[in-house]
Enzyme design. Structure first.
Site, PDB file in Angstrom:
ATOM      1  CE  LYS A  99      -4.036  -1.918   2.354  1.00 49.32           C
ATOM      2  NZ  LYS A  99      -4.837  -1.771   3.533  1.00 49.32           N
TER       3      LYS A  99
ATOM      4  CE1 TYR B 198      -9.628  -3.087   0.450  1.00 49.80           C
ATOM      5  CE2 TYR B 198      -8.889  -0.986  -0.389  1.00 49.80           C
ATOM      6  CZ  TYR B 198      -8.317  -2.139   0.215  1.00 49.80           C
ATOM      7  OH  TYR B 198      -7.408  -2.351   1.058  1.00 49.80           O
TER       8      TYR B 198
ATOM      9  CG  PHE C 153     -13.213   1.633   7.163  1.00 50.95           C
ATOM     10  CD1 PHE C 153     -12.854   0.859   5.731  1.00 50.95           C
ATOM     11  CD2 PHE C 153     -13.875   0.786   8.024  1.00 50.95           C
ATOM     12  CE1 PHE C 153     -12.944  -0.366   5.818  1.00 50.95           C
ATOM     13  CE2 PHE C 153     -14.244  -0.450   7.982  1.00 50.95           C
ATOM     14  CZ  PHE C 153     -13.800  -1.322   6.939  1.00 50.95           C
TER      15      PHE C 153
ATOM     16  NE  ARG D 283      -6.492 -11.900   5.623  1.00 49.70           N
ATOM     17  CZ  ARG D 283      -6.876 -10.653   5.707  1.00 49.70           C
ATOM     18  NH1 ARG D 283      -6.808  -9.873   4.464  1.00 49.70           N
ATOM     19  NH2 ARG D 283      -7.161 -10.049   6.725  1.00 49.70           N
TER      20      ARG D 283
ATOM     21  CB  THR E 261      -7.178  -5.372   9.816  1.00 50.17           C
ATOM     22  OG1 THR E 261      -7.588  -6.673   9.418  1.00 50.17           O
ATOM     23  CG2 THR E 261      -7.459  -4.095   9.286  1.00 50.17           C
TER      24      THR E 261
ATOM     25  NE  ARG F 218      -2.337  -5.371   7.189  1.00 43.34           N
ATOM     26  CZ  ARG F 218      -3.601  -5.859   6.789  1.00 43.34           C
ATOM     27  NH1 ARG F 218      -4.295  -6.732   7.426  1.00 43.34           N
ATOM     28  NH2 ARG F 218      -4.016  -5.468   5.965  1.00 43.34           N
TER      29      ARG F 218
ATOM     30  CG  ASN G 243      -3.562  -2.091   7.099  1.00 41.98           C
ATOM     31  OD1 ASN G 243      -3.275  -1.897   5.814  1.00 41.98           O
ATOM     32  ND2 ASN G 243      -4.513  -2.760   7.442  1.00 41.98           N
TER      33      ASN G 243
ATOM     34  CG  HIS H 234      -5.451  -6.104  -0.277  1.00 43.87           C
ATOM     35  ND1 HIS H 234      -6.796  -6.030   0.580  1.00 43.87           N
ATOM     36  CD2 HIS H 234      -5.712  -7.116  -1.174  1.00 43.87           C
ATOM     37  CE1 HIS H 234      -7.574  -6.799  -0.223  1.00 43.87           C
ATOM     38  NE2 HIS H 234      -6.802  -7.663  -1.356  1.00 43.87           N
TER      39      HIS H 234
ATOM     40  CD  GLU I 123      -8.943  -9.070  -3.203  1.00 42.38           C
ATOM     41  OE1 GLU I 123      -7.902  -9.580  -3.021  1.00 42.38           O
ATOM     42  OE2 GLU I 123      -9.778  -8.707  -2.572  1.00 42.38           O
TER      43      GLU I 123
HETATM   44  N1  UDP Z   1      -9.826  -0.215   7.477  1.00 43.92           N
HETATM   45  C1  UDP Z   1      -9.851   0.991   8.129  1.00 43.92           C
HETATM   46  N2  UDP Z   1     -10.546   1.011   9.288  1.00 43.92           N
HETATM   47  C2  UDP Z   1     -11.075  -0.076   9.871  1.00 43.92           C
HETATM   48  C3  UDP Z   1     -11.015  -1.065   9.155  1.00 43.92           C
HETATM   49  C4  UDP Z   1     -10.334  -1.215   8.149  1.00 43.92           C
HETATM   50  O1  UDP Z   1      -9.175   1.768   7.429  1.00 43.92           O
HETATM   51  O2  UDP Z   1     -11.780   0.135  11.040  1.00 43.92           O
HETATM   52  C5  UDP Z   1      -9.110  -0.348   6.190  1.00 43.92           C
HETATM   53  C6  UDP Z   1      -7.836  -1.036   6.713  1.00 43.92           C
HETATM   54  O3  UDP Z   1      -6.910  -0.384   5.640  1.00 43.92           O
HETATM   55  C7  UDP Z   1      -7.892  -2.437   6.074  1.00 43.92           C
HETATM   56  C8  UDP Z   1      -8.899  -2.277   4.889  1.00 43.92           C
HETATM   57  O4  UDP Z   1      -9.651  -1.303   5.260  1.00 43.92           O
HETATM   58  O5  UDP Z   1      -6.743  -3.061   5.654  1.00 43.92           O
HETATM   59  C9  UDP Z   1      -9.846  -3.394   4.573  1.00 43.92           C
HETATM   60  O6  UDP Z   1     -10.567  -3.888   5.693  1.00 43.92           O
HETATM   61  P1  UDP Z   1     -10.485  -5.514   6.027  1.00 43.92           P
HETATM   62  O7  UDP Z   1     -11.531  -5.654   7.202  1.00 43.92           O
HETATM   63  O8  UDP Z   1     -10.763  -6.188   4.728  1.00 43.92           O
HETATM   64  O9  UDP Z   1      -8.877  -5.627   6.564  1.00 43.92           O
HETATM   65  P2  UDP Z   1      -8.052  -6.596   5.884  1.00 43.92           P
HETATM   66  O10 UDP Z   1      -8.351  -7.464   4.942  1.00 43.92           O
HETATM   67  O11 UDP Z   1      -6.945  -5.612   5.246  1.00 43.92           O
HETATM   68  O12 UDP Z   1      -7.113  -7.018   7.100  1.00 43.92           O
HETATM   69 MG    MG Z   2      -9.949  -7.664   3.537  1.00 45.21          MG
END
Ligand code: UDP
Ligand code: MG
Length: 136
Positions: free
Chosen positions: A12, A52, A60, A88, A94, A105, A115, A118, A129
């Protein structure tokens, strides 16, 4: 039985901006991932909104799409046995505050929004994706 999978990874803007691209790629390679395809691009906000879309009802969503389109990103197809869950695990939680030692992370993430990486969360989404960025 073997289960070789491909997953989509994105480095990112916060990480590209800090020149962490090579260090993060090393972490993937050191953990057995092959980088099959990669490109450094900058996307439009409208593309981030498509990417997204699953999050479109979340509070968010707008900031997230602004952010992903705010600077260069590196998109990659990673391959390994059980690559989707493996990625993952390597990424960590996250919120970098909750991420375990040794994860990307934990090491590089700044905050829940910045973070650093992705990763696809399921075989279905991995295919969608990968096609999103690499369909010829
Ligand atoms: N995100 C955020 N605030 C939140 C939750 C998620 O800014 O409260 C952002 C964060 O960058 C995250 C992305 O949205 O990586 C996608 O969210 P997801 O729950 O899919 O998390 P990930 O799969 O990236 O761990
Ligand atoms: Mg996700």
């Amino acid at each position: 039985m073997s289960n070789t999978e491909q997953t989509l990874s994105i480095i990112k803007p916060d990480a590209v901006e800090r020149n962490l691209e090579n260090e993060i790629k090393e972490m993937f390679k050191n953990n057995g991932f092959s980088i099959l395809k990669e490109k450094k691009i900058k996307i439009e906000k409208s593309e981030a909104e498509k990417f997204y879309k699953v999050h479109e009802t979340k509070p968010f969503y707008n900031d997230l799409c602004e952010y992903l389109s705010s600077g260069p990103i590196v998109v990659m197809t990673l391959e390994k046995e059980n690559a989707i869950l493996g990625n993952r695990d390597l990424m960590g939680a996250t919120n970098p505050k909750d991420a375990k030692e040794g994860t990307i992370r934990k090491k590089y993430g700044i905050s829940i929004d910045k973070n650093s990486v992705h990763g696809s969360d399921s075989p279905e989404n991995a295919k969608i994706e990968i096609d999103f960025f690499f369909k010829d």
